[in-house]
Write a protein that holds these residues in place. Structure first.
Motif, short mmCIF file in Angstrom:
data_model
loop_
_atom_site.label_atom_id
_atom_site.label_comp_id
_atom_site.label_asym_id
_atom_site.label_seq_id
_atom_site.Cartn_x
_atom_site.Cartn_y
_atom_site.Cartn_z
N PHE A 155 0.84 -1.21 0.00
CA PHE A 155 0.00 0.00 0.00
C PHE A 155 0.87 1.25 0.00
O PHE A 155 0.56 2.23 -0.69
CB PHE A 155 -0.95 0.00 1.20
N HIS A 156 1.95 1.23 0.76
CA HIS A 156 2.85 2.39 0.76
C HIS A 156 3.52 2.55 -0.60
O HIS A 156 3.60 3.67 -1.14
CB HIS A 156 3.91 2.22 1.85
N ALA A 159 0.93 3.79 -3.40
CA ALA A 159 0.22 5.05 -3.21
C ALA A 159 0.80 6.11 -4.14
O ALA A 159 2.02 6.23 -4.28
CB ALA A 159 0.32 5.50 -1.76
N LYS A 160 -0.09 6.84 -4.78
CA LYS A 160 0.33 7.89 -5.72
C LYS A 160 -0.10 9.25 -5.19
O LYS A 160 -1.24 9.43 -4.76
CB LYS A 160 -0.32 7.64 -7.09
N ILE A 166 -3.15 11.31 -1.24
CA ILE A 166 -2.72 10.18 -2.09
C ILE A 166 -3.94 9.40 -2.53
O ILE A 166 -5.04 9.53 -1.97
CB ILE A 166 -1.72 9.26 -1.36
N GLU A 167 -3.74 8.54 -3.52
CA GLU A 167 -4.76 7.59 -3.94
C GLU A 167 -4.08 6.39 -4.58
O GLU A 167 -2.91 6.45 -4.98
CB GLU A 167 -5.76 8.24 -4.91
N TRP A 168 -4.80 5.29 -4.64
CA TRP A 168 -4.31 4.08 -5.30
C TRP A 168 -4.97 3.88 -6.65
O TRP A 168 -4.44 3.23 -7.52
CB TRP A 168 -4.57 2.86 -4.41
N ALA A 178 -10.72 4.28 -2.16
CA ALA A 178 -9.91 4.81 -1.06
C ALA A 178 -10.60 4.68 0.30
O ALA A 178 -9.93 4.53 1.32
CB ALA A 178 -9.56 6.26 -1.33
N LEU A 200 -0.99 7.03 6.25
CA LEU A 200 -1.41 6.78 4.88
C LEU A 200 -2.92 6.94 4.75
O LEU A 200 -3.41 7.51 3.76
CB LEU A 200 -0.98 5.37 4.46
N ALA A 204 -5.10 9.60 2.38
CA ALA A 204 -6.23 9.23 1.53
C ALA A 204 -7.45 10.08 1.86
O ALA A 204 -8.20 10.50 0.97
CB ALA A 204 -6.55 7.74 1.70
#
Length: 450
Positions: A155-156, A159-160, A166-168, A178, A200, A204
């Motif tokens: 997840f780290h 993450a963007k 941030i979001e995935w 999210a 994190l 989000a």
């Protein structure tokens, strides 16, 4: 995996919902020696275990036993829900064979971690990680702890940076976006005392606040930028996003998260059907503003979670009143004896009876109002009456043949997983048995406030 979106045609049930229908007799309290719900859950586990595929990587179970290739690794339809069922059954019986089966299934999940690219709670890595943590809690096998921590590393890494946070992916919701992933991260932060997981989740949440759209004095959230329907309830919409933000406030006491959650709640109440002391919120706009679902996905059984979380963190009784109005909307509908356009031939956790059983059991645990327990039993008993029973005695099996999608009523299948299948149904039955025998549920998912 395709996102579970419940698309509706325009049929109104408001007239039904405004007439309270309590003609069916209340469910009677069970004898302390009655294990009807446990027996049914055990019969369900036998049906699921008959389709097990044993391999060097662990045990696999297909989502549809008729199709051995339907093995999946998501919490919605796949393996994690079956592992969780075995953990819950072990808690109820102390039978080590259930723990062994859970361990074997969780071992197969370990082998899949690096191949899972979906971050979602119900569609991907977060659901796998949650299941590994729950398995570790019972088995104390450090392999499962290491697997869950590896998920946190991913997840780290994945993450963007986006806007203020941030979001995935570009999805906001509890199912695959999210909000659901963030709820898992908060669960993991509590479990492992992991400040980085908490941070994190905060990042989000900051991005989600930016994505809120002002309306009616509040905020609403789209599932993603491409989907043409805006779904306000829990699984794909505003209620789920606001619930995550409220939970972030509960964990951090950062007021911006509470403010956004309250704004989401204001929007929801601005569009709610409240005549007759109920609270129901339509399925989607612009295509189904006169369809009202009842269970977890798009009904009060899910959306009331936001109101209960707000009650927990603000201590304002009005939010508990909205929880009860949601319950009243379900009870006034005439279910489970009748079906409505938003409560069709489905008995699962997501859209149907099992989700409603869980909601009313939770309400009873926090209020001790016998009306809620009676209704939970009534729905559970109706659910049992709809099972397909095969065999007899100790070899009896139970399964539920149902329509997952309301607009495809002829597509009937008996599934094994959590949200649309036998695992979720059996867990709900075990939770009724747990209440009957003064036992706490073993499994509480990251998106539950109860």
């Amino acid at each position: 995996m395709r996102r579970r979106l419940h698309i509706s045609s325009c049929q109104s049930i408001l007239a039904v919902l405004l007439v309270v229908s309590f003609l069916a007799p209340p469910a009677l309290p069970r004898s302390p020696n009655s294990r009807e719900y446990l027996d049914a859950a055990l019969a369900t586990v036998r049906w699921i275990r008959a389709s097990a595929q044993h391999s060097s990587m662990g045990t696999l179970w297909p989502a549809d036993p008729r199709d051995p290739k339907s093995v999946s690794y998501n919490l919605y339809t796949g393996m994690p829900g079956i592992v969780l069922l075995h953990l819950e059954t072990y808690r109820a019986t102390n039978d080590k064979s259930f723990l062994d089966a859970a361990r074997s299934g969780a071992t197969a999940l370990l082998a899949h971690i690096e191949n899972e690219n979906d971050p979602g709670l119900y569609t991907g890595l977060a659901g796998i990680a949650f299941t590994l943590v729950e398995t570790y809690k019972v088995t104390k096998d450090v392999a499962f702890r290491r697997g869950a921590l590896r998920c946190l590393e991913l997840f780290h890494q994945r993450a963007k940076k986006s806007g203020a946070g941030i979001e995935w992916n570009d999805t906001t919701d509890v199912i695959s976006g999210a909000s659901g992933t963030g709820l898992f991260l908060l669960y993991a932060a509590r479990t492992f005392n992991d400040k980085s997981a908490r941070n994190l989740a905060i990042q989000a949440g900051l991005r989600l606040i930016e994505l809120g759209r002002p309306e009616n004095g509040g905020l609403k959230w789209a599932t993603d930028p491409r989907f043409p329907r805006l779904m306000p309830n829990f699984s794909h919409g505003t209620a789920g996003v606001a619930y995550f933000l409220a939970t972030l406030y509960q964990e951090t006491r950062q007021k911006k998260f509470l403010d956004a959650a309250l704004a989401g709640a204001r929007y929801l109440l601005s569009i709610a059907q409240t005549d007759g002391g109920i609270c129901l919120i339509f399925h989607n706009e612009p295509f189904a503003k006169d369809i009202y679902y009842l269970s977890w996905c798009h009904g009060p059984a899910g959306t009331a979670r936001l109101f209960y979380r707000l009650y927990q963190i603000t201590h304002d009784r009005k939010w508990m009143d909205w929880v009860k109005k949601g319950a009243r909307g379900i009870m006034a509908s005439g279910i489970p004896e009748k079906q409505t356009p938003g409560f069709w031939n489905n008995v699962g956790q997501c859209c149907g009876s099992a989700g409603i059983v869980e909601f009313f059991l939770s309400l009873y645990r926090v209020t001790r109002d016998p009306e809620y327990l009676s209704f939970a039993r009534r729905v559970a008993d109706n659910l049992l009456s709809r099972a397909t029973r095969e065999g007899s005695g100790a070899s009896t099996t139970l399964k539920w043949i149902q329509a997952e999608h309301r607009l495809a009523p002829k597509q009937l299948v008996a599934q094994t997983g959590y949200m649309q299948g036998a695992s979720g149904i059996a867990i709900a039955l075990l939770h009724v048995d747990a209440l009957d025998h003064a036992r706490r549920p073993a499994i509480t998912l990251p998106d539950s406030p109860f």
